[in-house]
Write a protein that holds these residues in place. Structure first.
Motif, PDB file in Angstrom:
ATOM      1  N   HIS A 316      -0.824   4.936   6.144  1.00  0.00           N
ATOM      2  CA  HIS A 316      -1.197   5.095   4.734  1.00  0.00           C
ATOM      3  C   HIS A 316      -0.002   5.500   3.895  1.00  0.00           C
ATOM      4  O   HIS A 316       0.268   4.918   2.837  1.00  0.00           O
ATOM      5  CB  HIS A 316      -2.306   6.137   4.620  1.00  0.00           C
ATOM      6  N   GLN A 317       0.750   6.492   4.354  1.00  0.00           N
ATOM      7  CA  GLN A 317       1.898   6.967   3.590  1.00  0.00           C
ATOM      8  C   GLN A 317       2.984   5.912   3.474  1.00  0.00           C
ATOM      9  O   GLN A 317       3.611   5.754   2.426  1.00  0.00           O
ATOM     10  CB  GLN A 317       2.457   8.240   4.234  1.00  0.00           C
ATOM     11  N   PHE A 318       3.200   5.171   4.555  1.00  0.00           N
ATOM     12  CA  PHE A 318       4.219   4.118   4.521  1.00  0.00           C
ATOM     13  C   PHE A 318       3.856   3.045   3.503  1.00  0.00           C
ATOM     14  O   PHE A 318       4.689   2.637   2.682  1.00  0.00           O
ATOM     15  CB  PHE A 318       4.370   3.505   5.906  1.00  0.00           C
ATOM     16  N   VAL A 319       2.615   2.576   3.531  1.00  0.00           N
ATOM     17  CA  VAL A 319       2.184   1.535   2.588  1.00  0.00           C
ATOM     18  C   VAL A 319       2.226   2.064   1.162  1.00  0.00           C
ATOM     19  O   VAL A 319       2.712   1.383   0.242  1.00  0.00           O
ATOM     20  CB  VAL A 319       0.768   1.040   2.955  1.00  0.00           C
ATOM     21  N   PHE A 320       1.735   3.279   0.963  1.00  0.00           N
ATOM     22  CA  PHE A 320       1.721   3.861  -0.383  1.00  0.00           C
ATOM     23  C   PHE A 320       3.129   3.954  -0.961  1.00  0.00           C
ATOM     24  O   PHE A 320       3.381   3.520  -2.094  1.00  0.00           O
ATOM     25  CB  PHE A 320       1.072   5.245  -0.335  1.00  0.00           C
ATOM     26  N   HIS A 321       4.050   4.506  -0.204  1.00  0.00           N
ATOM     27  CA  HIS A 321       5.404   4.695  -0.731  1.00  0.00           C
ATOM     28  C   HIS A 321       6.143   3.364  -0.889  1.00  0.00           C
ATOM     29  O   HIS A 321       6.916   3.195  -1.842  1.00  0.00           O
ATOM     30  CB  HIS A 321       6.192   5.635   0.176  1.00  0.00           C
ATOM     31  N   ALA A 322       5.903   2.419   0.002  1.00  0.00           N
ATOM     32  CA  ALA A 322       6.569   1.118  -0.114  1.00  0.00           C
ATOM     33  C   ALA A 322       6.118   0.401  -1.383  1.00  0.00           C
ATOM     34  O   ALA A 322       6.946  -0.141  -2.134  1.00  0.00           O
ATOM     35  CB  ALA A 322       6.277   0.267   1.114  1.00  0.00           C
ATOM     36  N   VAL A 323       4.826   0.392  -1.644  1.00  0.00           N
ATOM     37  CA  VAL A 323       4.321  -0.266  -2.857  1.00  0.00           C
ATOM     38  C   VAL A 323       4.749   0.509  -4.099  1.00  0.00           C
ATOM     39  O   VAL A 323       5.116  -0.084  -5.119  1.00  0.00           O
ATOM     40  CB  VAL A 323       2.781  -0.408  -2.790  1.00  0.00           C
ATOM     41  N   SER A 324       4.740   1.842  -4.028  1.00  0.00           N
ATOM     42  CA  SER A 324       5.161   2.649  -5.172  1.00  0.00           C
ATOM     43  C   SER A 324       6.607   2.372  -5.537  1.00  0.00           C
ATOM     44  O   SER A 324       6.943   2.229  -6.716  1.00  0.00           O
ATOM     45  CB  SER A 324       4.986   4.140  -4.866  1.00  0.00           C
ATOM     46  N   ARG A 325       7.469   2.304  -4.525  1.00  0.00           N
ATOM     47  CA  ARG A 325       8.884   2.028  -4.810  1.00  0.00           C
ATOM     48  C   ARG A 325       9.067   0.643  -5.423  1.00  0.00           C
ATOM     49  O   ARG A 325       9.919   0.451  -6.300  1.00  0.00           O
ATOM     50  CB  ARG A 325       9.710   2.161  -3.528  1.00  0.00           C
ATOM     51  N   THR A 326       8.291  -0.308  -4.976  1.00  0.00           N
ATOM     52  CA  THR A 326       8.402  -1.653  -5.539  1.00  0.00           C
ATOM     53  C   THR A 326       7.945  -1.674  -6.991  1.00  0.00           C
ATOM     54  O   THR A 326       8.601  -2.268  -7.855  1.00  0.00           O
ATOM     55  CB  THR A 326       7.580  -2.643  -4.708  1.00  0.00           C
ATOM     56  N   LEU A 327       6.827  -1.022  -7.278  1.00  0.00           N
ATOM     57  CA  LEU A 327       6.326  -0.984  -8.649  1.00  0.00           C
ATOM     58  C   LEU A 327       7.250  -0.192  -9.557  1.00  0.00           C
ATOM     59  O   LEU A 327       7.268  -0.418 -10.770  1.00  0.00           O
ATOM     60  CB  LEU A 327       4.922  -0.386  -8.683  1.00  0.00           C
TER      61      LEU A 327
END
Length: 635
Positions: A316-327
């Motif tokens: 969950h944390q990996f997906v959340f932070h990866a998408v957040s950094r992209t956005l």
């Protein structure tokens, strides 16, 4: 129990046919489930071309042909038998499933509720072989396999009654094909319905395949993503908030190539979008998560659409932070690079909108101008008409207009586009027309031309015309600055020269006394000076120009309703967004050109500056080609 009771029955073994039909109730829910199972088998067989033919929504016929490895004739009987598969053979292999299908139930379940014919040929076979009604016989056909399913549920009419209309069932089948085609751009897919071609996708890259399936609205507003951390890799595309939809029908998530609907993954992506999306809108994305098969259990549901992770929190944390950094890349720099803080007015001179001490656009409105030229007035103000004195060359060149616009001479404005000269002995050439002196991509949002109705900033960049919603843009800038300050536990505070007092009820007074630590963390210093009066002695420096009483009441309302700890964690972003809205420059406030340029430069250096806190766009680009089309130039 009484043996003569009508409910009494002895325990008996169920017949194989009934067992298969019960299994079919789990595996073959509707025609689209048949399509899914056969397509997965085709991909597991190494197919590079797949043709799907449907009739009457798949109820009358589903015929799927692939060019995969095929099935040897001596294994055809086992292929349609229950619990027979070539994909796993031990518990260890079950815990490391690398194929899409592995249960060994699909073809047997489908055959139990339909008329199934399977024709297949391997590369070394002289001809194809066919199995129908349990009988194997020679047949004609190319390498690969064709599974022909006719009259679905012919022997279970009760289940057939629960099917929807032909178009509805076809829609579900087409959606399955789209999902699988998105995951495998290296395979070509064709889909026909009632003899009419519906879709065809040639082998291509994922960016092209996703554009073909999800359309221009997604392909023109998406960001690529490819991040890895240990055994995890997330790749694909996330749509900008402008590509959001009213329904969650453009969300495709794959785990090791398998389409899944997982609450954990959906929540992680949704959380990453919370700063840039309306609550009633859904993001669009095509994402694939690759990880060691041993770290995920795909055997938790018969349809294999749900999964379970060994370390769900880490995923969950990996997906959340990866998408957040992209956005976070959705700043104005999506069309260029972050500009260096260089002078645009003269050698050795810092421009007011890039001064190092600037912390927000709001402070620009309050600070006196650093240019105290001989003809300069009192600083850069909000429509004060004073203008900024840029030495003898810039003596009050900006004249606010009645309609909120700003006008100036072209000669004066040309200084904004002159190159920075580092040579002390060099001098500027005469001002040239703005269009000929614009930098290519150093300043993606270009330079301000004027205000429109006190709401929009009009700017010109190398691509054409830029329109900026000044309130929405400034709101995002303040919001990001407040978040960063709170994250670093370094919220700058502005003490009030004279404390602001206001009437408060007993609940508000009690909230101030009970949650002093929370209020101080947010940058507020409040105290009760009487049972019915509160005093605001300090506010966050970024919000110093806002109404202190309104800010205080909003903060107290949030703290009272949700509690101090939750406000700083779960409700933090909502509160900061509300506070930023209080201070953001309002409509119908006339800005001078330096102020508008200050806003543009801050946008270029602010994460997520493409959208306001509510998910609306902060700026749009009209290219020269777009303008030519509007005026039919060259036609």
């Amino acid at each position: 129990m009484n043996a003569n009771s009508p409910t009494y029955r002895p325990i008996l073994a169920l017949p194989d046919n009934l067992i298969s039909q019960i299994a079919a109730g789990e595996v073959v829910e509707r025609p689209s489930a048949v399509v899914k199972e056969i397509l997965e088998n085709a991909l597991d067989a190494g197919a590079s071309t797949i043709v799907v033919r449907l009739e009457e929504g798949g109820v009358k016929r589903i015929a799927i042909t692939d060019n995969g490895r095929g099935i040897p004739p001596d294994q055809l009987t086992l292929a349609v038998a229950r619990h027979a598969t070539s994909k796993i053979g031990s518990l260890e292999e079950l815990e490391h499933v690398a194929t899409l299908g592995f249960r060994g139930e699909a073809l047997a379940s489908i055959a139990s509720v339909s008329l199934l014919t399977l024709t297949t040929r391997t590369a070394d076979a002289d001809h194809a072989w066919q199995i129908e009604n349990g009988k194997v016989s020679p047949a004609s056909g190319a390498q690969g396999t064709t599974v022909d399913v006719q009259d679905l549920y012919y022997n279970t009419p009760a289940r057939r009654k629960f099917l929807k209309s032909e178009q509805t069932e076809f829609g579900h089948c087409a959606e399955i094909v789209r999902r699988i085609a998105l995951a495998r751009p290296d395979v070509s897919f064709s889909l026909t319905h009632n003899g009419k071609a519906v879709d065809h996708w040639n082998v291509s890259a994922i960016d092209k395949r996703s554009a073909q399936i999800l359309g221009d609205a997604f392909s023109n507003a998406r960001l690529p993503l490819d991040e890895s951390a240990g055994p995890l890799r997330l790749h694909g595309f996330v749509g900008l908030p402008t590509a959001s939809k009213a329904r969650a029908d453009a969300q495709f998530f794959y785990v090791n190539g398998r389409f899944v609907r997982d609450k954990l993954l959906t929540h992680a992506v949704r959380a990453a979008y919370q700063d840039v999306l309306h609550g009633d809108r859904y993001p669009s994305y095509v994402l694939g998560l690759d990880l060691d098969p041993a770290l995920v259990d795909v055997n938790v549901h018969p349809s294999k659409i749900e999964v379970r992770f060994r370390d769900s929190r880490a995923v969950h944390q990996f997906v959340f932070h990866a998408v957040s950094r992209t956005l976070a890349q959705t700043s104005a720099t999506a069309f260029g690079t972050v500009p260096a803080p260089v002078s645009a007015s003269g050698p050795g001179t810092a421009t007011p909108w890039l001064a190092a001490e600037q912390t927000s656009f709001a402070t620009q409105f309050a600070n006196p101008s650093p240019y105290a030229g001989s003809g300069g007035g009192g600083g850069i103000g909000m429509g004060n008409g004073g203008g900024a004195g840029y030495g003898n060359a810039y003596q009050n060149p900006y004249r606010p207009q009645p309609n909120g616009g700003v006008t100036q001479s072209m000669e004066s404005y040309g200084a904004f586009f002159r190159p920075n000269v580092n040579d002390a002995g060099a001098s500027y050439a005469p001002a040239t027309p703005v269009a000929n002196a614009l930098p290519d991509d150093d300043y993606p949002l270009g330079f301000a031309l004027a205000q429109l109705h006190g709401v929009f900033v009009l700017a010109q960049n190398s691509k054409g015309l830029v329109l900026v919603d000044m309130h929405a843009a400034h709101e995002r800038i303040l919001y990001e600055q407040l978040k960063n300050a709170l994250d670093e536990n370094a919220m700058p505070v502005q003490p009030m020269l004279i404390p602001v007092t206001f009437f408060a009820d007993a609940v508000e007074v009690g909230t101030v006394e009970e949650h002093q630590d929370t209020l101080k963390a947010l940058g507020f210093d409040m105290a009760a000076i009487s049972p019915t009066t509160l005093a605001v002695r300090a506010v966050p420096a970024l919000l110093k120009n806002a109404d202190a009483q309104s800010l205080a009441r909003d903060v107290l309302r949030e703290v009272r309703e949700f509690g101090g700890s939750r406000v700083l964690i779960d409700r933090r972003n909502e509160l900061l967004g509300t506070l930023a809205c209080h201070t953001a420059v309002r409509a119908n406030r006339s800005l001078t050109v330096p102020e508008m340029n200050a806003l543009l430069r801050q946008m270029e250096q602010t994460e997520r500056a493409d959208q306001c806190n509510h998910g609306r766009p902060t700026w749009v680009q009209l290219g020269l080609n777009d303008l030519d089309k509007m005026f039919m130039r060259g036609q």
